[in-house]
Scaffold this motif. Sequence first.
Motif, PDB file in Angstrom:
ATOM      1  N   TYR A 101      -1.246 -39.449 -19.790  1.00  0.00           N
ATOM      2  CA  TYR A 101      -0.313 -38.504 -19.164  1.00  0.00           C
ATOM      3  C   TYR A 101      -0.427 -37.102 -19.766  1.00  0.00           C
ATOM      4  O   TYR A 101      -0.052 -36.127 -19.125  1.00  0.00           O
ATOM      5  CB  TYR A 101       1.119 -39.013 -19.257  1.00  0.00           C
ATOM      6  N   LEU A 102      -0.952 -37.009 -20.966  1.00  0.00           N
ATOM      7  CA  LEU A 102      -1.146 -35.685 -21.564  1.00  0.00           C
ATOM      8  C   LEU A 102      -2.081 -34.845 -20.705  1.00  0.00           C
ATOM      9  O   LEU A 102      -1.855 -33.655 -20.498  1.00  0.00           O
ATOM     10  CB  LEU A 102      -1.688 -35.829 -22.991  1.00  0.00           C
ATOM     11  N   GLU A 103      -3.112 -35.472 -20.160  1.00  0.00           N
ATOM     12  CA  GLU A 103      -4.014 -34.752 -19.264  1.00  0.00           C
ATOM     13  C   GLU A 103      -3.295 -34.349 -17.972  1.00  0.00           C
ATOM     14  O   GLU A 103      -3.457 -33.244 -17.480  1.00  0.00           O
ATOM     15  CB  GLU A 103      -5.245 -35.594 -18.942  1.00  0.00           C
ATOM     16  N   LEU A 104      -2.474 -35.249 -17.440  1.00  0.00           N
ATOM     17  CA  LEU A 104      -1.728 -34.929 -16.221  1.00  0.00           C
ATOM     18  C   LEU A 104      -0.726 -33.802 -16.458  1.00  0.00           C
ATOM     19  O   LEU A 104      -0.398 -33.056 -15.543  1.00  0.00           O
ATOM     20  CB  LEU A 104      -1.012 -36.179 -15.687  1.00  0.00           C
ATOM     21  N   ALA A 105      -0.283 -33.646 -17.693  1.00  0.00           N
ATOM     22  CA  ALA A 105       0.648 -32.564 -18.015  1.00  0.00           C
ATOM     23  C   ALA A 105       0.013 -31.188 -17.813  1.00  0.00           C
ATOM     24  O   ALA A 105       0.704 -30.177 -17.769  1.00  0.00           O
ATOM     25  CB  ALA A 105       1.155 -32.702 -19.446  1.00  0.00           C
ATOM     26  N   ALA A 106      -1.300 -31.139 -17.663  1.00  0.00           N
ATOM     27  CA  ALA A 106      -2.009 -29.886 -17.396  1.00  0.00           C
ATOM     28  C   ALA A 106      -2.267 -29.690 -15.904  1.00  0.00           C
ATOM     29  O   ALA A 106      -3.026 -28.804 -15.524  1.00  0.00           O
ATOM     30  CB  ALA A 106      -3.326 -29.864 -18.159  1.00  0.00           C
ATOM     31  N   ALA A 107      -1.633 -30.495 -15.059  1.00  0.00           N
ATOM     32  CA  ALA A 107      -1.819 -30.361 -13.609  1.00  0.00           C
ATOM     33  C   ALA A 107      -1.341 -28.991 -13.138  1.00  0.00           C
ATOM     34  O   ALA A 107      -0.511 -28.352 -13.778  1.00  0.00           O
ATOM     35  CB  ALA A 107      -1.047 -31.457 -12.879  1.00  0.00           C
ATOM     36  N   ASP A 109       0.208 -28.539 -10.269  1.00  0.00           N
ATOM     37  CA  ASP A 109       1.481 -28.778  -9.596  1.00  0.00           C
ATOM     38  C   ASP A 109       2.569 -28.973 -10.658  1.00  0.00           C
ATOM     39  O   ASP A 109       2.504 -29.888 -11.468  1.00  0.00           O
ATOM     40  CB  ASP A 109       1.346 -30.021  -8.717  1.00  0.00           C
ATOM     41  N   THR A 110       3.569 -28.119 -10.639  1.00  0.00           N
ATOM     42  CA  THR A 110       4.620 -28.189 -11.664  1.00  0.00           C
ATOM     43  C   THR A 110       5.408 -29.493 -11.599  1.00  0.00           C
ATOM     44  O   THR A 110       5.863 -29.979 -12.635  1.00  0.00           O
ATOM     45  CB  THR A 110       5.589 -26.994 -11.552  1.00  0.00           C
ATOM     46  N   SER A 111       5.559 -30.067 -10.421  1.00  0.00           N
ATOM     47  CA  SER A 111       6.287 -31.340 -10.338  1.00  0.00           C
ATOM     48  C   SER A 111       5.501 -32.452 -11.039  1.00  0.00           C
ATOM     49  O   SER A 111       6.096 -33.355 -11.643  1.00  0.00           O
ATOM     50  CB  SER A 111       6.592 -31.715  -8.890  1.00  0.00           C
ATOM     51  N   LEU A 112       4.176 -32.393 -10.988  1.00  0.00           N
ATOM     52  CA  LEU A 112       3.361 -33.382 -11.700  1.00  0.00           C
ATOM     53  C   LEU A 112       3.430 -33.169 -13.206  1.00  0.00           C
ATOM     54  O   LEU A 112       3.434 -34.129 -13.976  1.00  0.00           O
ATOM     55  CB  LEU A 112       1.907 -33.330 -11.230  1.00  0.00           C
ATOM     56  N   ARG A 113       3.488 -31.915 -13.622  1.00  0.00           N
ATOM     57  CA  ARG A 113       3.620 -31.637 -15.059  1.00  0.00           C
ATOM     58  C   ARG A 113       4.931 -32.210 -15.592  1.00  0.00           C
ATOM     59  O   ARG A 113       4.971 -32.821 -16.660  1.00  0.00           O
ATOM     60  CB  ARG A 113       3.530 -30.143 -15.337  1.00  0.00           C
ATOM     61  N   ARG A 114       5.990 -32.029 -14.826  1.00  0.00           N
ATOM     62  CA  ARG A 114       7.293 -32.569 -15.228  1.00  0.00           C
ATOM     63  C   ARG A 114       7.245 -34.091 -15.272  1.00  0.00           C
ATOM     64  O   ARG A 114       7.725 -34.711 -16.217  1.00  0.00           O
ATOM     65  CB  ARG A 114       8.381 -32.105 -14.264  1.00  0.00           C
ATOM     66  N   TYR A 115       6.656 -34.692 -14.247  1.00  0.00           N
ATOM     67  CA  TYR A 115       6.534 -36.148 -14.192  1.00  0.00           C
ATOM     68  C   TYR A 115       5.752 -36.666 -15.405  1.00  0.00           C
ATOM     69  O   TYR A 115       6.141 -37.654 -16.029  1.00  0.00           O
ATOM     70  CB  TYR A 115       5.838 -36.562 -12.887  1.00  0.00           C
ATOM     71  N   ALA A 116       4.667 -35.988 -15.740  1.00  0.00           N
ATOM     72  CA  ALA A 116       3.850 -36.390 -16.883  1.00  0.00           C
ATOM     73  C   ALA A 116       4.638 -36.283 -18.187  1.00  0.00           C
ATOM     74  O   ALA A 116       4.563 -37.177 -19.035  1.00  0.00           O
ATOM     75  CB  ALA A 116       2.587 -35.543 -16.959  1.00  0.00           C
ATOM     76  N   ALA A 117       5.396 -35.217 -18.333  1.00  0.00           N
ATOM     77  CA  ALA A 117       6.192 -35.043 -19.554  1.00  0.00           C
ATOM     78  C   ALA A 117       7.218 -36.163 -19.696  1.00  0.00           C
ATOM     79  O   ALA A 117       7.406 -36.715 -20.790  1.00  0.00           O
ATOM     80  CB  ALA A 117       6.880 -33.682 -19.538  1.00  0.00           C
ATOM     81  N   LEU A 118       7.862 -36.522 -18.609  1.00  0.00           N
ATOM     82  CA  LEU A 118       8.841 -37.609 -18.654  1.00  0.00           C
ATOM     83  C   LEU A 118       8.163 -38.949 -18.929  1.00  0.00           C
ATOM     84  O   LEU A 118       8.707 -39.781 -19.665  1.00  0.00           O
ATOM     85  CB  LEU A 118       9.636 -37.656 -17.349  1.00  0.00           C
TER      86      LEU A 118
END
Length: 154
Positions: A101-107, A109-118
């Motif tokens: 998910y750390l990689e997805l946190a660099a998406a 799309d801001t909603s994906l970054r938030r999802y990854a952080a959670l």
Amino acid sequence: MVSDTSADDVGKLSKALAAEHAAVYAYGLLGARTSGSLRDRMTLAFEAHRARRDQLRTYLRARGGRPVEPDASYALPFFPGDATLAVRLAVHLESGITAAYLELAAARDTSLRRYAALAMQDAVSRSYGFRPDQPAAFPGMPVAATPAPSVVKD
């Protein structure tokens, strides 16, 4: 057609989905090999990863991607032959999920970054719940050094 921006995010989503597939597989095994309250915690983790897996599939389809399918089985780093090893494997799984998910946190799309952080927060919390005496360093961060003993001078 998927845009370059979406294609980049789709790739990151696919990697997170692959990690969730592996976690679902491993927690299924862990749930079957544990008992009591530990089994209950393994079952909760299984359900959490299954829900994340399903959400990632939805995100992928919404962005024009094709969700990767799970493998028939996954190689585990070691076999969880007892409760101690089961906990060790669960902590290892959560560390891998956090990294995915750390990689997805660099998406983009801001909603994906938030999802990854959670998702990372959930994984770290689960890991800590299994081993509160040995908190892991956040991926990319150094392990905290043991503080030097304080010296009292007269």
